[in-house]
Scaffold this motif. Structure first.
Motif, short mmCIF file in Angstrom:
data_model
loop_
_atom_site.label_atom_id
_atom_site.label_comp_id
_atom_site.label_asym_id
_atom_site.label_seq_id
_atom_site.Cartn_x
_atom_site.Cartn_y
_atom_site.Cartn_z
N LEU A 56 0.87 -1.17 0.00
CA LEU A 56 0.00 0.00 0.00
C LEU A 56 0.90 1.22 0.00
CD1 LEU A 56 -2.45 -1.05 2.87
CD2 LEU A 56 -2.67 -1.52 0.42
N GLY A 57 0.61 2.15 -0.87
CA GLY A 57 1.40 3.37 -0.94
C GLY A 57 0.56 4.58 -0.62
N SER A 58 1.22 5.63 -0.16
CA SER A 58 0.52 6.84 0.21
C SER A 58 1.45 8.04 0.08
CB SER A 58 0.04 6.72 1.66
OG SER A 58 -0.53 7.93 2.11
N MET A 59 0.85 9.20 -0.12
CA MET A 59 1.63 10.42 -0.06
C MET A 59 2.02 10.65 1.40
SD MET A 59 -0.45 13.02 -2.58
CE MET A 59 -1.93 12.94 -1.60
N PRO A 60 3.23 11.12 1.65
CA PRO A 60 3.61 11.42 3.04
C PRO A 60 2.65 12.46 3.63
CG PRO A 60 5.53 11.49 1.60
CD PRO A 60 4.31 11.37 0.71
N GLY A 61 2.31 12.27 4.88
CA GLY A 61 1.42 13.20 5.56
C GLY A 61 -0.05 12.92 5.38
N ALA A 62 -0.42 11.92 4.56
CA ALA A 62 -1.84 11.60 4.37
C ALA A 62 -2.41 11.02 5.66
CB ALA A 62 -2.00 10.61 3.23
N ARG A 63 -3.68 11.30 5.91
CA ARG A 63 -4.32 10.81 7.13
C ARG A 63 -4.33 9.29 7.19
NH1 ARG A 63 -6.60 14.82 10.16
NH2 ARG A 63 -6.99 16.77 9.09
N LYS A 64 -4.54 8.63 6.06
CA LYS A 64 -4.56 7.16 6.07
C LYS A 64 -3.19 6.61 6.49
CE LYS A 64 -3.99 7.23 1.10
NZ LYS A 64 -4.75 7.12 -0.12
N ALA A 65 -2.11 7.27 6.05
CA ALA A 65 -0.77 6.83 6.44
C ALA A 65 -0.56 7.05 7.94
CB ALA A 65 0.30 7.56 5.63
N ALA A 66 -1.03 8.18 8.44
CA ALA A 66 -0.91 8.44 9.89
C ALA A 66 -1.72 7.41 10.68
CB ALA A 66 -1.39 9.85 10.21
N ASP A 67 -2.92 7.09 10.18
CA ASP A 67 -3.72 6.06 10.84
C ASP A 67 -2.96 4.73 10.90
OD1 ASP A 67 -5.88 7.83 11.07
OD2 ASP A 67 -7.02 6.92 9.42
N LEU A 68 -2.39 4.31 9.76
CA LEU A 68 -1.71 3.02 9.69
C LEU A 68 -0.42 2.99 10.51
CD1 LEU A 68 -2.24 2.14 5.93
CD2 LEU A 68 -3.36 1.07 7.92
N ARG A 69 0.26 4.11 10.58
CA ARG A 69 1.50 4.15 11.38
C ARG A 69 1.17 4.04 12.87
NH1 ARG A 69 6.12 7.95 9.01
NH2 ARG A 69 7.20 6.89 10.70
N ARG A 70 0.02 4.59 13.26
CA ARG A 70 -0.39 4.53 14.66
C ARG A 70 -1.01 3.17 15.00
NH1 ARG A 70 -3.75 7.88 14.14
NH2 ARG A 70 -5.59 6.61 14.14
#
Length: 183
Positions: A56-70
């Motif tokens: 799964l790829g995402s732009m840095p800073g995207a909310r979905k990426a923040a959700d997944l990192r948390r």
């Protein structure tokens, strides 16, 4: 228990081919993540199959990426395509999306996939794969599900009535014969 996409492919090649074809049929899919307060968030996302993995790829800073990192728990639904016939069925996967920060892995992925940069990258660890299809002649919905650790696929057939779904387990593939059926 989680497993890699490659381990899923080795365990259940027919279901893996169906699931992969549904994800590869279209570029954009729907990802469900968990917000900080625990409520669900859905987002569009692109998926990539490279190096034996689902990414799964995402732009840095995207909310979905923040959700997944948390909280790495996710559900991903393949784009059903235009119209309502869902040729190939509806495919969903769930699991853990592991953020990739290792420069060597990021470089290998970038060489293989040529994504727009910069990007956040997550490697999928599966906890479940589900395919839903319709048997028009029997007027039934068919749910096929697989989880890591199981050597067979659970199949449920459900009609429009109040009857309980009929449940069975698919035959154990030759590659896993002798490992026992964990039903």
């Amino acid at each position: 228990m989680t497993t890699s996409w490659q381990d899923f492919a080795d365990a259940q090649p027919a279901l893996e081919a169906t699931a992969r074809s549904r994800f590869e049929a279209f570029r954009h899919h729907v990802l469900a993540t968990l917000r900080l307060d625990g409520s669900p968030r859905t987002s569009g996302i692109e998926t990539t199959f490279k190096l034996g993995e689902l990414w799964l790829g995402s732009m840095p800073g995207a909310r979905k990426a923040a959700d997944l990192r948390r909280d790495p728990r996710f559900a991903l639904s393949a784009n059903p395509g235009p119209g309502t016939d869902m040729v190939g069925g509806d495919v969903r996967v769930a699991g853990l999306a592991r953020w990739v920060g290792d420069p060597a892995t990021l470089a290998r992925f970038a060489d293989a996939a040529n994504p727009p940069e910069p990007f956040d990258l997550f490697r999928v660890e599966l906890t479940e794969v589900v395919r839903t299809s319709v048997d028009e002649s029997a007027q039934e919905i068919i749910l096929e599900s697989w989880r890591p650790g199981y050597t067979a696929i659970r199949v449920q057939r459900r009609g429009n009535g109040a009857d309980q779904p009929a449940e069975s387990w698919s035959a154990v593939p030759r590659a896993t014969a002798g490992q026992g059926d964990e039903t």
